[in-house]
Design an enzyme around this catalytic site. Structure first.
Site, PDB file in Angstrom:
ATOM      1  NE  ARG A 252     -42.316  -2.488   8.480  1.00 31.23           N
ATOM      2  CZ  ARG A 252     -41.714  -3.757   7.768  1.00 31.23           C
ATOM      3  NH1 ARG A 252     -42.556  -4.056   6.876  1.00 31.23           N
ATOM      4  NH2 ARG A 252     -40.280  -3.621   7.805  1.00 31.23           N
ATOM      5  CD  GLU A 281     -47.297  -7.671  10.478  1.00 35.24           C
ATOM      6  OE1 GLU A 281     -46.551  -8.573  10.048  1.00 35.24           O
ATOM      7  OE2 GLU A 281     -47.897  -7.667   9.268  1.00 35.24           O
ATOM      8  CG  HIS A 300     -45.065  -9.590   6.853  1.00 33.97           C
ATOM      9  ND1 HIS A 300     -45.115  -8.665   8.351  1.00 33.97           N
ATOM     10  CD2 HIS A 300     -44.075  -9.379   6.232  1.00 33.97           C
ATOM     11  CE1 HIS A 300     -43.881  -7.382   7.718  1.00 33.97           C
ATOM     12  NE2 HIS A 300     -43.727  -7.849   6.828  1.00 33.97           N
TER      13      HIS A 300
END
Length: 341
Positions: A252, A281, A300
Site C-alpha cells: 500500500r 493513488e 497498481h
C-alpha cells in the site's frame, strides 16, 4: 517430464496458486450461520459458479441473506448499505488481500460478522511483480527506459548475495522469498512476531526495523496497511539506508511517506524505488515522483483482472464450503477486526 522435448500439446499450464499462511486460524467471532449467499454489487458467472460448486445457493440480497460476496474494492459504502439491508448476514468475503478501505465496516460489524479477505490468493503474481521491480531497479532499468542516447558509464548491480529486508510475512512475502532463493541472498523478515519464517535467515519484530535497514541492499514492503503501519518508512528510515539501497513497495502506498521518498531519491539517500502503489493513488500527473530518475512506477497492476478472477473464484469456493459446513473450520483469509487485517 516437462521440458523442451515435451510436445506443446502435452504440457499443462500451471496457472497461479494461492499462498496461504493462516490455515487453522481461529475465528475472531461466532461461527457464521449458513444460508443464501448474495454476490454484490452484481453477480458474475465465475463467482456464481464458485458458490454453487461448493453447494451454496446464490440469491439476491434480502433480510434472509446469510453470506455476502463483495466484489467492488472501491465501494466500501456500498458494502455498508448491503449489510444494513441484510441484518442476518454473518459472513462477508472481500475481494482483495488489503482490507484497509473496509476497516470501519469491519470494526462496526466484526462482533457478529466474519470477514474473510483474498490474502494469499494473489501472492504469486504480486511477488513476481515485486521480483521484477527488484531486478529492474538493481539493473537501473528505470534510467535506461528514459534514456534518449547510448550510455557509456557502467551502472547496475547483481541481486546475487545481496542483503534483502522484507517487511511483512504474508503470502506475498513468502512467495517472494521462494523466488529469491536461487539468488543466494541474505533475508531478514520484519513482522509483528519474531517467529521464524521459512526462507528467511532471521526474523525481527517491527520495533527493530531501524536496526536492520542500514545493511539492506533491497527493502521490499509487503505489509498490511493499518493505523499502526502508516508511513512506516519515512525520512528517518531513509537516512539509515545505504545510498545504494533500493526500495520496492507492492503493498500500500501509505506505508511509505511519499514526500520523504521524493526527497531521499532527489538527494541520493537511496538509489532507486520500484513502486506499484503510491500515496496518493492514482499518482497525479504532475507529481514530482514521476520526474525522479531513480523511480519506476507501475499503476497498481501487480495483478490484473485476468490473473485475479480465477484466484478469487477459488477463494470464494473454499470459503463457501467452510461457511456451509457450520463448524467454523476451513475458512481462509480470516480478518482480525482488532489487528485490521
Amino acid at each position: 517430464m516437462n521440458d523442451a522435448s515435451t510436445p506443446v500439446s502435452d504440457r499443462r499450464a500451471r496457472g497461479h496458486r494461492a499462498v496461504v499462511t493462516d490455515v487453522g486460524r481461529p475465528l475472531a467471532g461466532p461461527v457464521p450461520t449458513a444460508g443464501p449467499v448474495a454476490i454484490l454489487p452484481s453477480e458474475r458467472d465465475l463467482h456464481v459458479a464458485a458458490v454453487e460448486s461448493a453447494g451454496g445457493t446464490v440469491a439476491p440480497a434480502s433480510p434472509d441473506t446469510r453470506g455476502i460476496v463483495w466484489l467492488d474494492a472501491r465501494d466500501p459504502d456500498g458494502l455498508a448499505a448491503a449489510l444494513e439491508a441484510s441484518p442476518a448476514a454473518t459472513w462477508v468475503q472481500l475481494p482483495f488481500a488489503g482490507v484497509d478501505a473496509f476497516a470501519h465496516i469491519i470494526a462496526d460489524h466484526g462482533e457478529r460478522v466474519l470477514f474473510t479477505s483474498a490474502k494469499g490468493a494473489y501472492a504469486e503474481p504480486v511477488a513476481e511483480h515485486a521480483l521484477a521491480l527488484t531486478l529492474g531497479t538493481l539493473r537501473v532499468l528505470q534510467k535506461r527506459a528514459r534514456a534518449r542516447s547510448w550510455a557509456t558509464e557502467p551502472e547496475g548491480v547483481s541481486l546475487y548475495g545481496r542483503d534483502v529486508v522484507v517487511i511483512g510475512a504474508g503470502g506475498i512475502a513468502i512467495e517472494y522469498l521462494r523466488l529469491l532463493a536461487p539468488f543466494d541472498v541474505h533475508v531478514t523478515v520484519v513482522r509483528r512476531s519474531s517467529d521464524p519464517v521459512d526462507g528467511a535467515d532471521r526474523t525481527v519484530t517491527v520495533d527493530h526495523l531501524d536496526e536492520v535497514l542500514p545493511s539492506a541492499d533491497v527493502v521490499m514492503v509487503a505489509a498490511a496497511m493499518t493505523s499502526g503501519t502508516a508511513k512506516l518508512l519515512g525520512a528517518a528510515q531513509f537516512r539509515l539506508m545505504k545510498p545504494s539501497a533500493r526500495l520496492v513497495n507492492i503493498a500500500r502506498g501509505g506505508l511509505v511517506d511519499t514526500d520523504a521518498l521524493v526527497e531521499a531519491l532527489r538527494t541520493g539517500e537511496i538509489a532507486a524505488a520500484g513502486l506499484d502503489v503510491t500515496d496518493p493513488e492514482p499518482l497525479p500527473d504532475e507529481h514530482p515522483l514521476w520526474d525522479e530518475p531513480g523511480a519506476v512506477i507501475t499503476p497498481h497492476q501487480a495483478d490484473t483482472p485476468e490473473m485475479v478472477a480465477p484466484l478469487l473464484a477459488e477463494r470464494i469456493r473454499v470459503n463457501t464450503a467452510a461457511f456451509l459446513d457450520g463448524s467454523g473450520e476451513g475458512f481462509i483469509g480470516v480478518v482480525d477486526p482488532v489487528a485490521g487485517y
